[in-house]
Design an enzyme around this catalytic site. Structure first.
Site, PDB file in Angstrom:
ATOM      1  CB  SER A  94      -4.736  14.470   4.040  1.00  0.00           C
ATOM      2  OG  SER A  94      -4.807  14.763   5.425  1.00  0.00           O
ATOM      3  CB  SER A 133       1.673   3.922  -6.496  1.00  0.00           C
ATOM      4  OG  SER A 133       1.708   4.488  -7.766  1.00  0.00           O
ATOM      5  CD  GLU A 153       4.405   9.738   0.125  1.00  0.00           C
ATOM      6  OE1 GLU A 153       4.144   9.603   1.335  1.00  0.00           O
ATOM      7  OE2 GLU A 153       3.762   9.191  -0.769  1.00  0.00           O
TER       8      GLU A 153
END
Lengths: 374, 401
Positions: free
Chosen positions: B379, B165, B248
């Site tokens: 995920s 990112s 995170e």
């Protein structure tokens, strides 16, 4: 667990050790096997622990520790399905008196609630579905007092109660929340029939047929009783939320333990990802449920503006989780979970009754939506 | 001084300082995801003042550009900024610096690394990206192939990263690289810090189903990382990255909480688009059911965040609860996006043009972009693995590395 005060932590630990010592699930099993739902010795021991006074102000012999504190005790009772009139009398009944009772009523009844000689029971429901706004039971003016006629059902601890707190219609139309009054009715004045339900606990249907009470029976204000009924019901709902939290937490612990010990295909079944993920989902659900249960009790203690909203949230969210958890308890235990010899069935049976008590999940979702303006 | 009196003093100090330093011209300015300014000198002045005050990363030590505040104190400052219509663009300007790279350098870095890297992050002057995932290493991150060879005074890095990112606008990158191809999967990995402005680094932006995105593919062709920019021990990068990923998750536990005063509630929006029955309830009974369930889930999620903060006495450590909150947050946000689109009906499907309001066009993009929430940062399924193994103590269910 909410950030507890030292006093609350001590009380919770006491409740935990009392329950494992005196009121584990075997206690309930023995009572059920004997066809009973009340154990006077167990009750005396609870009174001795001081739990009957948690919501009662000190001048009436209580300790006035509040709802979150009582919730800690209820959670422990919920874990082991400990049967007693503690919730019906010292939590729901005491709430009604503390909130709406006159000085005379409080002086006469609260000390006896604390010493366990008086057992209160709230009688609100009349139909299979919870609809407290539409009391059909009539209280007709009779001199200075009233003559009561009607039937109340699903009355918790109805067979052991010494005094009922009955919602009755003193005015207004049948579905009108206005025109209700809360009345104290001595158990000797009513006809009661046991309502044996799936959880093996104590419920009654009570019939009021020409029962008369004096004006001193009124709790709060005549014809404006519904506001009080709703406030008391909300407290009851938050209490059931705490008990359901305990019941579901225990069901979760039993399931997790089984996942770690039961072997099939040569390994413990918790090593299968399908079951590991199911356990993870259930654990997340338990954490969210705990937050709702505790927030409702804290809101009551703080007199928060959104107390009604949080009480419905607790009843609905903890109820949903208990529903799912009680099903998974049986499913993951497989065949053994279906046997009466094993305790899982007790939890499933208790779960369904607690879910229905004072409004099921659907009732509270609808109420929550209305409170949020849609 | 009691804890409360101390917070009160911090609040007073913050209020006064903001009053005399925040340029009135910037009031109500909306900082974009990249934290970019409006090019005005006021914006740049404000960034510098914040940096001098240490408020870019308020909980970091003062010597590294922070303000040395406790978490509750930092919260008070953030609230004071919001209340004054002010903002802190530094965490956005620093990319992954303030939220992830910095806290990990604070724990694992040498004094030299802390001195060289942290002040640039805390001032918002240096933007960082993270090179973790690769085309064949997503959820199974430890199977990564990008290698770093020890060439004496430097590591030479070759390979491809994906989902980096902000790589195209960052000055530095924290990258996970394989330093020992012979060792076990998780044992031959190291974490290096390398500059992006060098010939061996090439980036390509990735367009997503929702349109343009901050994500890039990043190629390393004989790129270098200095030896003194190895973070943690050589071949111990897996423990560094595990910690970094906890940071995170921590930053992904809570979506922006809707502003109760200014923002239209979902219930109000539903009434506006769908209409109400005579009794005042939403005329689509099925939608009403699902809406109320969602709002209850949302409230339960926020109550859980508050509860965990209260239990930790305001000092929330990166903890086990983060995995639960990340999944809960994902469910709530994705459901909200689906309901918002459904409420708006055909207007909620609008892609572009004046027949749709900006809110309507955004609803499509939020729904599409929101699908990434259950994929990035570990995920939904990876979080469940973490919960079942690390919190519940169930046996490992996935392939061991």
């Amino acid at each position: 667990m909410a950030a507890l005060t030292e006093e609350q932590s001590i009380l919770r630990d006491q409740a935990k050790s009392w329950v494992s010592d005196k009121g584990p699930v075997e206690t309930f099993r023995k009572l059920r096997d004997a066809g009973q739902s009340f154990d006077p010795n167990l009750w005396a021991s609870m009174v001795e622990m001081g739990w009957t006074g948690i919501l009662v102000p000190e001048q009436y012999g209580g300790s006035d520790l509040g709802y979150l504190t009582f919730g800690l005790v209820l959670e422990e009772m919920g874990r082991q399905l400990t049967p007693s009139p503690l919730f019906a009398s010292a939590y729901v009944g005491a709430s009604a008196l503390v909130l709406g009772g006159s000085e005379e009523q409080k002086t006469a009844l609260l000390p006896k609630v604390v010493d366990g000689s008086e057992i209160l029971a709230l009688a609100v429901d009349e139909a299979p579905r919870h609809r407290p706004e539409s009391a059909i039971t009539r209280a007709k003016k009779n001199g200075a007092g009233f003559t009561l006629s009607g039937t109340k059902s699903f009355v918790q601890e109805g067979m052991t109660a010494t005094t009922f707190i009955v919602s009755a219609r003193t005015g207004g139309a049948e579905t009108d929340p206005d025109g209700q009054t809360l009345l104290l009715v001595p158990a000797a004045e009513v006809q009661r029939t046991p309502m044996p339900m799936m959880d093996g606990r104590n419920y009654a249907q009570i019939t009021l047929d020409g029962t008369t009470v004096g004006p001193e029976a009124i709790i709060g204000n005549q014809d404006q009783g519904y506001t009080l009924v709703e406030t008391v019901l909300d407290r009851a709902r938050a209490g059931v939320g705490a008990e359901m939290l305990g019941t579901s937490a225990q069901a979760f612990d039993m399931t997790l333990d089984y996942l770690k010990t039961r072997e099939q295909f040569g390994k413990v079944i918790g090593s299968f990802q399908a079951l590991g993920h199911r356990a993870a989902e259930l654990f997340g659900g338990l954490e969210l449920a705990r937050s709702c249960a505790e927030a409702a009790l804290q809101a009551i203690d703080e007199g928060a503006d959104n107390t009604a909203e949080l009480c419905s949230l607790s009843k609905a969210k903890v109820g949903d989780f208990l529903h799912e958890m009680s099903n998974q308890l049986i499913q993951i235990h497989g065949g053994i979970g279906m046997t009466d010899e094993f305790d899982a069935g007790f939890y499933l049976k208790r779960a369904r009754v607690l879910e229905a008590l004072y409004g099921n999940q659907a009732y509270h979702r609808d109420r929550y939506a209305k409170l949020r303006g849609f | 001084m009691t804890a409360e009196a101390n917070l009160e003093a911090v609040r007073d100090d913050a209020r006064t300082w903001i009053e005399s330093n925040f340029p009135k011209s910037l009031k109500g300015y909306e900082v974009g995801l990249e934290g970019g300014g409006d090019g005005s000198s006021d914006f740049e002045t404000w960034r510098q003042k914040l940096a001098e005050k240490g408020w870019g990363a308020p909980t970091w030590p003062k010597e590294y550009g922070g303000a040395g505040l406790s978490h509750p104190e930092a919260k008070v400052v953030a609230k004071a900024l919001a209340k004054a219509g002010a903002f802190n663009p530094i965490p956005m300007l620093a990319g992954m610096g303030v939220t992830m790279v910095g806290p990990t350098i604070l724990e694992y870095g040498t004094d030299d690394q802390k001195e060289r890297h942290l002040p640039g992050i805390a001032s918002g002057a240096v933007r960082w990206c993270l090179g973790l995932s690769e085309p064949n290493a997503g959820s199974d991150l430890a199977s990564l192939q990008t290698k770093a060879e020890d060439k004496g005074n430097r590591y030479v890095v070759n390979g491809q990263k994906v989902w980096t990112s902000g790589a195209d606008i960052s000055q530095w990158c924290g990258a996970l690289v394989r330093t020992d191809p012979e060792a076990g999967k998780r044992d031959g990995i190291s974490f290096v810090l390398l500059p992006m402005d060098q010939p061996g680094v090439e980036t390509r932006p990735i367009k997503l189903i929702s349109g343009a995105s901050p994500f890039c593919e990043t190629y390393f062709n004989d790129a270098y990382a200095e030896k003194n920019d190895l973070l943690g021990d050589v071949n111990d990068g897996w423990s560094v990255v595990k910690r970094l990923l906890q940071h995170e998750r921590q930053s992904q536990t809570s979506a922006r909480r809707p502003d109760a005063v200014t923002e239209e509630s979902l219930g109000e929006k539903a009434k506006r688009y769908v209409g109400v029955s005579k009794d005042g309830t939403l005329s689509d009974a099925d939608l009403r059911q699902r809406l109320v369930k969602h709002l209850m889930d949302e409230q339960a999620h926020y109550l859980t965040i508050s509860r965990i903060q209260a239990e930790a006495k305001g000092n929330v450590e990166v903890s086990a609860a983060a995995s639960i909150l990340k999944n809960s947050n994902t469910r709530v946000a994705q459901t909200k996006a689906e309901l918002t689109m459904e409420i708006m009906g055909s207007q909620g499907l609008g892609w572009e043009g004046d027949l749709f309001t900006e809110e309507e066009r955004n609803s499509v993009r939020e729904l599409l972009w929101g699908k990434a929430m259950s994929i990035y940062g570990g995920s939904y399924e990876v979080q469940n693995n973490i919960i079942s193994k690390n919190i519940l103590g169930l046996p490992e269910t996935t392939q061991k590395g």
